[in-house]
Design a protein around this motif. Structure first.
Motif, PDB file in Angstrom:
ATOM      1  N   LEU A 105       0.812  -1.212   0.000  1.00 25.82           N
ATOM      2  CA  LEU A 105       0.000   0.000   0.000  1.00 25.82           C
ATOM      3  C   LEU A 105       0.852   1.272   0.000  1.00 25.82           C
ATOM      4  N   ALA A 106       2.078   1.172   0.492  1.00 24.90           N
ATOM      5  CA  ALA A 106       2.968   2.343   0.531  1.00 24.90           C
ATOM      6  C   ALA A 106       3.566   2.655  -0.845  1.00 24.90           C
ATOM      7  N   ARG A 107       3.479   1.697  -1.753  1.00 25.09           N
ATOM      8  CA  ARG A 107       4.016   1.914  -3.105  1.00 25.09           C
ATOM      9  C   ARG A 107       3.145   2.898  -3.880  1.00 25.09           C
ATOM     10  N   LYS A 121      -6.224  -7.569   2.101  1.00 26.50           N
ATOM     11  CA  LYS A 121      -5.257  -8.420   2.818  1.00 26.50           C
ATOM     12  C   LYS A 121      -4.871  -7.790   4.155  1.00 26.50           C
ATOM     13  N   LEU A 122      -4.714  -6.477   4.163  1.00 25.28           N
ATOM     14  CA  LEU A 122      -4.400  -5.788   5.415  1.00 25.28           C
ATOM     15  C   LEU A 122      -5.553  -5.922   6.397  1.00 25.28           C
ATOM     16  N   ARG A 123      -6.780  -5.730   5.943  1.00 24.91           N
ATOM     17  CA  ARG A 123      -7.949  -5.859   6.824  1.00 24.91           C
ATOM     18  C   ARG A 123      -8.064  -7.267   7.398  1.00 24.91           C
ATOM     19  N   ARG A 124      -7.817  -8.298   6.566  1.00 21.93           N
ATOM     20  CA  ARG A 124      -7.860  -9.678   7.057  1.00 21.93           C
ATOM     21  C   ARG A 124      -6.816  -9.900   8.142  1.00 21.93           C
ATOM     22  N   ALA A 125      -5.611  -9.419   7.904  1.00 23.66           N
ATOM     23  CA  ALA A 125      -4.539  -9.581   8.887  1.00 23.66           C
ATOM     24  C   ALA A 125      -4.888  -8.867  10.195  1.00 23.66           C
ATOM     25  N   LEU A 126      -5.447  -7.670  10.087  1.00 26.04           N
ATOM     26  CA  LEU A 126      -5.810  -6.906  11.284  1.00 26.04           C
ATOM     27  C   LEU A 126      -6.920  -7.594  12.080  1.00 26.04           C
ATOM     28  N   VAL A 127      -7.882  -8.192  11.389  1.00 24.39           N
ATOM     29  CA  VAL A 127      -8.950  -8.931  12.085  1.00 24.39           C
ATOM     30  C   VAL A 127      -8.341 -10.112  12.843  1.00 24.39           C
ATOM     31  N   ARG A 128      -7.488 -10.867  12.191  1.00 20.46           N
ATOM     32  CA  ARG A 128      -6.862 -12.013  12.841  1.00 20.46           C
ATOM     33  C   ARG A 128      -6.061 -11.576  14.080  1.00 20.46           C
ATOM     34  N   LEU A 129      -5.283 -10.519  13.931  1.00 21.76           N
ATOM     35  CA  LEU A 129      -4.477 -10.038  15.061  1.00 21.76           C
ATOM     36  C   LEU A 129      -5.355  -9.515  16.187  1.00 21.76           C
ATOM     37  N   SER A 130      -6.451  -8.861  15.862  1.00 21.35           N
ATOM     38  CA  SER A 130      -7.364  -8.364  16.867  1.00 21.35           C
ATOM     39  C   SER A 130      -7.981  -9.510  17.671  1.00 21.35           C
ATOM     40  N   VAL A 131      -8.361 -10.574  17.000  1.00 20.23           N
ATOM     41  CA  VAL A 131      -8.940 -11.745  17.675  1.00 20.23           C
ATOM     42  C   VAL A 131      -7.891 -12.427  18.550  1.00 20.23           C
ATOM     43  N   LYS A 132      -6.682 -12.500  18.060  1.00 22.55           N
ATOM     44  CA  LYS A 132      -5.608 -13.213  18.756  1.00 22.55           C
ATOM     45  C   LYS A 132      -5.195 -12.523  20.050  1.00 22.55           C
TER      46      LYS A 132
END
Length: 133
Positions: A105-107, A121-132
């Motif tokens: 996204l920074a590109r 992909k970022l949103r999916r990763a953030l959801v997983r980390l939030s649950v964890k």
């Protein structure tokens, strides 16, 4: 508290089948809680945290990434595109996916499609980390 039959599955198979007091998920229009006696209902699922409260008051947290939920004649069926129980989430993998998405996204010069994919992909990763957490 009253319970209802709940089935949670993904295209890979059945993940849960049993009685539940409550299931909370993110639909495409917002968060939604299903309790015993809910009216017949069908909705598309969004991306977010979810949890199930079992008949013994145990709470199981999960990451839900899309799908469908239906309630018919008192039974709830949840077919998720991706459903990961908290204990099954690999935090290292989610952090690596978050980093890759942020770098993409920074590109500059991304097409709309590339940007939307990286954002998802970022949103999916953030959801997983939030649950964890």
């Amino acid at each position: 508290m009253k319970t209802f039959p709940l089935r949670i599955g993904t295209p890979d198979g059945l993940l849960f089948e049993g009685e539940a007091e409550r299931v909370v998920v993110r639909s495409i229009t917002g968060d939604l809680a299903i309790l015993a006696g809910h009216c017949n209902f069908c909705t598309a699922l969004g991306m977010g945290e979810a949890h199930v409260v079992l008949e013994d008051d145990t709470r199981r947290d999960a990451a839900c990434i899309g799908g469908m939920l239906s309630v018919m004649d008192g039974a709830c069926h949840l077919l998720a595109t991706t459903w990961e129980w908290k204990e099954d989430i690999d935090a290292e993998r989610a952090n690596a996916a978050k980093k890759r998405a942020e770098e993409k996204l920074a590109r500059t010069g991304l097409t709309d499609k590339e940007y939307k994919i990286a954002e998802a992909k970022l949103r999916r990763a953030l959801v997983r980390l939030s649950v964890k957490e």
